[in-house]
Design a protein around this motif. Structure first.
Motif, PDB file in Angstrom:
ATOM      1  N   PHE A 289      -6.422 -62.943 -60.691  1.00  0.00           N
ATOM      2  CA  PHE A 289      -7.855 -63.000 -60.440  1.00  0.00           C
ATOM      3  C   PHE A 289      -8.529 -64.113 -61.248  1.00  0.00           C
ATOM      4  O   PHE A 289      -9.679 -64.463 -60.980  1.00  0.00           O
ATOM      5  CB  PHE A 289      -8.500 -61.635 -60.751  1.00  0.00           C
ATOM      6  N   ALA A 290      -7.802 -64.681 -62.187  1.00  0.00           N
ATOM      7  CA  ALA A 290      -8.412 -65.656 -63.096  1.00  0.00           C
ATOM      8  C   ALA A 290      -9.222 -66.754 -62.398  1.00  0.00           C
ATOM      9  O   ALA A 290     -10.328 -67.070 -62.828  1.00  0.00           O
ATOM     10  CB  ALA A 290      -7.340 -66.259 -63.998  1.00  0.00           C
ATOM     11  N   PRO A 291      -8.730 -67.353 -61.290  1.00  0.00           N
ATOM     12  CA  PRO A 291      -9.506 -68.442 -60.675  1.00  0.00           C
ATOM     13  C   PRO A 291     -10.882 -68.006 -60.190  1.00  0.00           C
ATOM     14  O   PRO A 291     -11.780 -68.835 -60.064  1.00  0.00           O
ATOM     15  CB  PRO A 291      -8.639 -68.875 -59.495  1.00  0.00           C
ATOM     16  N   ARG A 292     -11.067 -66.718 -59.903  1.00  0.00           N
ATOM     17  CA  ARG A 292     -12.365 -66.263 -59.404  1.00  0.00           C
ATOM     18  C   ARG A 292     -13.171 -65.567 -60.492  1.00  0.00           C
ATOM     19  O   ARG A 292     -14.289 -65.142 -60.250  1.00  0.00           O
ATOM     20  CB  ARG A 292     -12.160 -65.285 -58.244  1.00  0.00           C
ATOM     21  N   CYS A 293     -12.573 -65.422 -61.669  1.00  0.00           N
ATOM     22  CA  CYS A 293     -13.172 -64.567 -62.695  1.00  0.00           C
ATOM     23  C   CYS A 293     -14.147 -65.365 -63.550  1.00  0.00           C
ATOM     24  O   CYS A 293     -13.816 -66.424 -64.067  1.00  0.00           O
ATOM     25  CB  CYS A 293     -12.057 -63.978 -63.565  1.00  0.00           C
ATOM     26  N   ARG A 294     -15.356 -64.839 -63.721  1.00  0.00           N
ATOM     27  CA  ARG A 294     -16.329 -65.576 -64.515  1.00  0.00           C
ATOM     28  C   ARG A 294     -16.076 -65.405 -66.012  1.00  0.00           C
ATOM     29  O   ARG A 294     -16.630 -66.124 -66.825  1.00  0.00           O
ATOM     30  CB  ARG A 294     -17.748 -65.149 -64.175  1.00  0.00           C
ATOM     31  N   TYR A 295     -15.226 -64.438 -66.365  1.00  0.00           N
ATOM     32  CA  TYR A 295     -14.954 -64.216 -67.783  1.00  0.00           C
ATOM     33  C   TYR A 295     -13.582 -64.727 -68.202  1.00  0.00           C
ATOM     34  O   TYR A 295     -13.125 -64.446 -69.289  1.00  0.00           O
ATOM     35  CB  TYR A 295     -15.050 -62.717 -68.119  1.00  0.00           C
ATOM     36  N   ALA A 296     -12.897 -65.457 -67.310  1.00  0.00           N
ATOM     37  CA  ALA A 296     -11.515 -65.839 -67.589  1.00  0.00           C
ATOM     38  C   ALA A 296     -11.422 -66.797 -68.768  1.00  0.00           C
ATOM     39  O   ALA A 296     -12.289 -67.652 -68.970  1.00  0.00           O
ATOM     40  CB  ALA A 296     -10.905 -66.486 -66.356  1.00  0.00           C
ATOM     41  N   GLU A 297     -10.357 -66.636 -69.563  1.00  0.00           N
ATOM     42  CA  GLU A 297     -10.093 -67.558 -70.668  1.00  0.00           C
ATOM     43  C   GLU A 297      -8.690 -68.108 -70.512  1.00  0.00           C
ATOM     44  O   GLU A 297      -7.967 -67.709 -69.604  1.00  0.00           O
ATOM     45  CB  GLU A 297     -10.260 -66.832 -72.008  1.00  0.00           C
ATOM     46  N   GLU A 298      -8.302 -68.981 -71.416  1.00  0.00           N
ATOM     47  CA  GLU A 298      -7.015 -69.656 -71.287  1.00  0.00           C
ATOM     48  C   GLU A 298      -5.864 -68.661 -71.187  1.00  0.00           C
ATOM     49  O   GLU A 298      -4.943 -68.824 -70.402  1.00  0.00           O
ATOM     50  CB  GLU A 298      -6.817 -70.604 -72.489  1.00  0.00           C
ATOM     51  N   ARG A 299      -5.940 -67.601 -71.961  1.00  0.00           N
ATOM     52  CA  ARG A 299      -4.869 -66.609 -71.999  1.00  0.00           C
ATOM     53  C   ARG A 299      -4.608 -66.011 -70.603  1.00  0.00           C
ATOM     54  O   ARG A 299      -3.481 -65.672 -70.258  1.00  0.00           O
ATOM     55  CB  ARG A 299      -5.287 -65.499 -72.975  1.00  0.00           C
ATOM     56  N   CYS A 300      -5.681 -65.901 -69.801  1.00  0.00           N
ATOM     57  CA  CYS A 300      -5.550 -65.292 -68.480  1.00  0.00           C
ATOM     58  C   CYS A 300      -4.681 -66.141 -67.561  1.00  0.00           C
ATOM     59  O   CYS A 300      -4.067 -65.645 -66.627  1.00  0.00           O
ATOM     60  CB  CYS A 300      -6.925 -65.113 -67.841  1.00  0.00           C
ATOM     61  N   ARG A 301      -4.668 -67.469 -67.805  1.00  0.00           N
ATOM     62  CA  ARG A 301      -3.896 -68.344 -66.937  1.00  0.00           C
ATOM     63  C   ARG A 301      -2.432 -68.409 -67.340  1.00  0.00           C
ATOM     64  O   ARG A 301      -1.594 -68.810 -66.560  1.00  0.00           O
ATOM     65  CB  ARG A 301      -4.499 -69.749 -66.958  1.00  0.00           C
ATOM     66  N   THR A 302      -2.137 -68.017 -68.568  1.00  0.00           N
ATOM     67  CA  THR A 302      -0.771 -68.191 -69.045  1.00  0.00           C
ATOM     68  C   THR A 302      -0.028 -66.875 -69.267  1.00  0.00           C
ATOM     69  O   THR A 302       1.188 -66.818 -69.114  1.00  0.00           O
ATOM     70  CB  THR A 302      -0.775 -68.962 -70.377  1.00  0.00           C
ATOM     71  N   GLU A 303      -0.742 -65.832 -69.603  1.00  0.00           N
ATOM     72  CA  GLU A 303      -0.069 -64.580 -69.937  1.00  0.00           C
ATOM     73  C   GLU A 303      -0.488 -63.484 -68.970  1.00  0.00           C
ATOM     74  O   GLU A 303      -1.676 -63.233 -68.773  1.00  0.00           O
ATOM     75  CB  GLU A 303      -0.432 -64.174 -71.368  1.00  0.00           C
ATOM     76  N   LYS A 304       0.504 -62.848 -68.348  1.00  0.00           N
ATOM     77  CA  LYS A 304       0.186 -61.852 -67.342  1.00  0.00           C
ATOM     78  C   LYS A 304      -0.257 -60.551 -68.004  1.00  0.00           C
ATOM     79  O   LYS A 304       0.459 -60.008 -68.851  1.00  0.00           O
ATOM     80  CB  LYS A 304       1.423 -61.591 -66.485  1.00  0.00           C
ATOM     81  N   PRO A 305      -1.423 -60.035 -67.646  1.00  0.00           N
ATOM     82  CA  PRO A 305      -1.879 -58.783 -68.262  1.00  0.00           C
ATOM     83  C   PRO A 305      -1.066 -57.605 -67.749  1.00  0.00           C
ATOM     84  O   PRO A 305      -0.630 -57.599 -66.600  1.00  0.00           O
ATOM     85  CB  PRO A 305      -3.346 -58.673 -67.829  1.00  0.00           C
TER      86      PRO A 305
END
Lengths: 336, 304, 334
Positions: A289-305
């Protein structure tokens, strides 16, 4: 009771000159649908929620994971027994017009499954006829008016009621309602929803409610659970009203924000937000969801929650930065 | 909505209303337009001709040496042939072979075409592949030349044999069309619902899928009848099939090649009688076709 | 932005409908799809037509553009719109020009209004040609700007076929078609019906923004009171071809006067509050063939039914300030 564990479904690549990539529609989904319970899957079109419903009703196979019907994994049963079990899980489709055979009257449509049922239970023709009337009355239709009609002579709401009546002929334990009201006039939706609620409360039929309309899900399963699904993964789940009041995943928050606010009767939630753009299905980030998320940070693009609990009410989510936000509308006091 | 109101069923144990019967409904649709009635009358008259025609006349039709190639008159409404036999009698007695063979051919076409198309489209997979290869093979056989070749070794004295050959080479197109419709129907919601309810495969194929192709199949039946008539009359006209019995094709052949109907007006009634019969029958079929769509399609049938 | 915001009545195109009756001629007889409708559509506002299927909401929108097709027929009435005059007097070439240049129509996202075999850009050029646009580059530039305004990649949209677009994108493409010739009145037929909630909100937001920026007069046809409440400034409630209530959205939602409007509002499942308050609307949507010809058309589903309803068709009376309501059961003074 249906238990689903780590369900995975991949649609194979289409052959031919234009080779397409295989599509993973469901990616490790687990949930429990208790007897007479309600579970709602909410998400956008193409998120995999329909596939889950089709797997549960046996219309689609799955690649890995387990689906247990009262503790039994049907894939290990001989096909006749499997069919017998699957009959107890009936699908209510989105489009009631497509779900009814246009060339057959409602009477014929109901009599076919009833004939099988009569054979099984050694019942007479008269039993079939009275049962057909019974199920129609149960869904709020007048049997004498409806029986001789063809589907095109009924309104959308009436058709969906006939579809539900047909499902009831086999005395199901579970109804899978896949967007069951989205093609029906809004004014008639509540009638269908309250019918489903009544089937749950009075007849103990469990309901798996697949929808993009959170308010409808809430109506049928206020005491049940909601799973928010995004690109084949459950990103948040919890007890219905708990999740609606304090969603922690930004995607759930976006979905809940999208419920129309009845201005004048309701005030929009303070944290409401709606992403406007259209996005690619898969942009390869760790959190999808990171590309659409207004709260996304770098960690969201690299580490899977991973799925972790939030509080201790059975509320789980899949987000690095969970924050409960108030996005849904709040009722206003109106003095008329 | 002016749906047919159910007959009053006071006791709930009386089985559900079946609406009006198929025949009554068909008749209501047909009589809605006079052209459909005319079409039906023509078809019925020809059918009666085929069934009873030969019984009306002695086995050997009387000849009259004094009335060879006579023009139409009270005694000979359609004139006479080269022996002075009544053309009307020839058309009537000749109808049986032509119509019976055509009916056989059409039945073969429709039963094979529909059956194979349904099976192929519903079962898919290997069955589909095998059946469709066979269909493709049949489609590549040129039917008419095959008949010409077969006629050298086969005696077409029996109309069934003729019908069989015409039908066996003609079902390929229908099978393909039925298959593609079945493929799209089997994805429809009501088929999935039927499967989910545990209804058996034969029920799904014959009671859920087949009725939705009713108009198409019925239309094919009628169109194949006229097609088969053209084909067999053509064969006899060309003279590639030996004459055993009197029929329309034989009449055409004799009128043109023996009677010289192309050059002299004398044999013209002899040539025109079978031609008019074929034209009339085709007209009847065309007029009647219009009713079929409504008979098999409840959406068009909305009580007027 | 809400309903009470002032608008300037002098600019933009208002629409004045007087005594409009539209009939449908079928094998089963002649049915009025709209009966004696008189209505003012205010310039530069978003007006919503709401009603169940068979209420006549789409017929009314088509009549405004004089685009009723057989078996429908505009039996009587007049429709004036600023800058054009009586639309019902137009025909042929002048009518065709008004479609597109004055009225823009956005089809339902679910309907296949786009040609599946042609790229969006090519279809736009066809539209431009049929309206005598000399320079196609201006048209494409405008379309690209609109696409980007709506959060899409302009070039990608113009070079796409319909099937390559998602439901929400297709709906936006429809809006491009309606606006590219700079229409003053935009009519959107069920703009969000086939969309899921997120796309619905996004499309509504886009409609609202573009409406503002261009000073349009917008008409939204829907059966969803939620959509109305989100975006529309004035609501027109239709039932069986009659306008039963009309007024500013907020006031109408808070104090619905007609029992049908109240029923529609009560039938919305709500995301918060007491679920028991939601009540299904009784009865079936109106069927033109069985609508009573005498008395009130809604009486069979009505909670306020009284003897007069069987005999006399109610007249419009003022409500909601400058709106109206058509019901025997409401008193004009309360």
């Amino acid at each position: 009771m249906i238990e689903v564990k780590h369900l995975v479904k991949t649609y194979p690549a289409r052959g031919g000159i234009l080779k397409q990539k295989p599509v993973q529609a469901v990616k490790g989904v687990s949930f429990v649908l208790p007897d007479a319970g309600a579970v709602a899957f909410i998400g956008e079109s193409g998120c995999g929620k329909t596939t889950i419903g089709r797997i549960l009703t046996g219309l689609e196979s799955y690649d890995s994971g387990e689906v247990l019907y009262d503790g039994v994994n049907l894939t290990r049963l001989p096909s006749a027994e499997r069919r017998e079990k699957l009959r107890k899980v009936q699908l209510i489709q989105q489009d009631p017009y497509a779900a009814l055979n246009p060339s057959r009257t409602i009477a014929k449509t109901l009599m076919a499954p009833l004939a099988l049922e009569a054979k099984r239970q050694q019942k007479s023709k008269a039993w079939m006829a009275s049962r057909a009337r019974e199920v129609l009355a149960l869904v709020g239709l007048n049997p004498e008016v409806v029986l001789p009609k063809y589907p095109h002579m009924l309104s959308g709401g009436q058709r969906q009621r006939v579809v539900i009546a047909r499902a009831l002929t086999v005395e199901p334990d579970v109804l899978v309602a896949d967007e069951a009201v989205s093609m029906i006039d809004v004014s008639l939706r509540l009638g269908i929803l309250s019918l489903l609620l009544e089937l749950r409360n009075k007849h103990g039929i469990a309901i798996l409610f697949i929808t993009h309309d959170v308010a409808a899900a809430r109506y049928v399963g206020q005491d049940g659970r909601v799973c928010v699904i995004y690109q084949g993964e459950v990103v948040e789940e919890g007890v219905t009203d708990d999740l609606i009041q304090s969603p922690v995943h930004p995607y759930s928050q976006a979905l809940l924000s999208a419920v129309p606010v009845l201005r004048g009767l309701e005030a929009p939630g303070p944290d409401r937000y709606i992403p406007l753009g259209e996005f690619q299905q898969d942009e390869g980030t760790a959190c999808r969801f990171a590309p659409r998320c207004r709260y996304a940070e770098e960690r969201c693009r690299t580490e899977k929650p991973r799925t972790v609990p939030y509080g201790n009410g059975g509320h789980r989510h899949r987000c690095h930065f969970p924050v409960a936000r108030r996005v849904v509308a709040e009722p206003l006091e109106v003095n008329s | 909505m002016t749906a047919r109101t159910p007959k009053n069923n006071a006791a709930p144990q009386i089985p559900p209303i079946h609406g009006e019967s198929f025949l009554r409904m068909s008749w209501r649709v047909i009589k809605a337009k006079p052209t459909r009635v005319i079409g039906l009358v023509i078809i019925v008259v020809f059918a009666l001709m085929g069934i009873f025609g030969p019984l009306l006349y002695p086995h050997n039709l009387p000849i009259n040496p004094n009335a060879i190639y006579a023009p139409p008159s009270l005694r000979y409404p359609l004139g006479t042939d080269f022996e002075g036999t009544s053309n009307l009698a020839l058309v009537i007695t000749g109808a049986r072979y032509v119509l019976f063979a055509a009916l056989m051919a059409a039945l073969f076409t429709v039963v094979f075409g529909t059956g194979i198309g349904l099976l192929s489209g519903y079962l898919i997979g290997t069955t589909d592949t095998v059946l469709m290869r066979i269909t493709d093979f049949i489609l590549t056989i040129p039917g008419f030349p095959l008949l010409v070749v077969l006629s050298t070794v086969w005696n077409f004295g029996q109309p069934v044999a003729m019908g069989f050959v015409l039908g066996i080479t003609g079902w390929g197109g229908l099978a393909r069309a039925v298959r593609s419709q079945t493929l799209s129907l089997r994805e429809r919601g009501f088929i999935e619902a039927a499967r989910g309810l545990g209804l058996p495969g034969w029920h799904i194929v014959f009671f859920e899928i087949l009725p939705n192709m009713g108009p198409y199949i019925a239309m094919n039946l009628l169109v194949s009848i006229t097609g088969a008539i053209y084909a067999e009359v053509g064969l006899f006209y060309l003279g590639v099939v030996p004459f055993h019995v009197n029929n329309w094709g034989v009449m055409l052949n004799l009128a043109v090649f023996t009677g010289g109907a192309m050059e002299s007006a004398k044999a013209l009634p002899y040539l025109l009688s079978p031609l008019v019969a074929i034209l009339l029958l085709t007209l009847g079929v065309v007029l009647f076709l219009d009713a079929l769509d409504e008979i098999f399609n409840p959406r068009l049938r909305e009580a007027a | 932005m809400n309903a009470s915001e002032p608008y300037s009545a002098a600019v933009g195109a208002g629409i004045t409908i007087r005594n409009l009756t539209v009939t449908y001629h079928t094998d089963r007889g002649i049915f009025p799809a709209l009966k004696d409708v008189s209505l003012d559509i205010r310039p530069q506002t978003i007006t919503g037509f709401i009603g169940e299927s068979g209420s006549g909401k789409t017929t009314l929108a088509m009549a405004i553009m004089n685009a009723i097709r057989t078996p429908g027929l505009i039996a009587s009435g007049s429709i004036y719109t600023d800058g054009v005059g009586d639309v019902l007097k137009l025909q042929g070439e002048s009518l065709r020009r008004v479609h597109g240049q004055h009225f823009g129509f956005v089809f339902q996202a679910s309907s296949n209004s786009l040609n599946p075999l042609k790229r969006i850009g090519a279809q736009l050029l066809d539209l431009g040609r049929s309206h005598g646009i000399k320079d196609p580059r201006i048209l494409l530039k405008e379309a690209r700007a609109l696409a980007e305004r709506m959060g899409m990649d302009g070039d990608r949209v113009l070079t796409s076929y319909q099937h390559e677009l998602s439901g929400g994108m297709r709906q936006r493409a429809g809006i491009i078609f309606a606006l590219v010739l700079r229409a003053k009145v935009v009519i959107l037929d069920e703009p969000t019906t086939a969309l899921d909630m997120l796309s619905q909100q996004a499309v509504l937001e886009i409609i609202r923004q573009i409406h503002e920026e261009r000073g349009l007069t917008s008409i939204i046809i829907t059966h969803d009171m939620g959509v109305m409440a989100e975006i529309v400034q004035r609501v027109v409630v239709l039932y069986a071809g009659r306008v039963v209530e009309e007024g500013p959205t907020q006031d109408l939602l808070q104090r619905p006067r007609h029992p049908y409007t109240k029923g529609l509002i009560d039938a919305i499942p709500r995301i918060t509050g007491d679920l028991a308050e939601a009540k299904p609307l009784a009865g079936s949507p109106p069927d033109l063939a069985t609508v009573p010809t005498q008395g009130c058309v809604f009486r069979d589903r009505c909670s306020l039914r009284r003897p007069v309803c069987d005999l006399v068709e109610p007249l419009a009376q003022p409500a909601h300030g400058d709106g109206l309501v058509t019901c025997h059961g409401v008193n004009a003074h309360d």
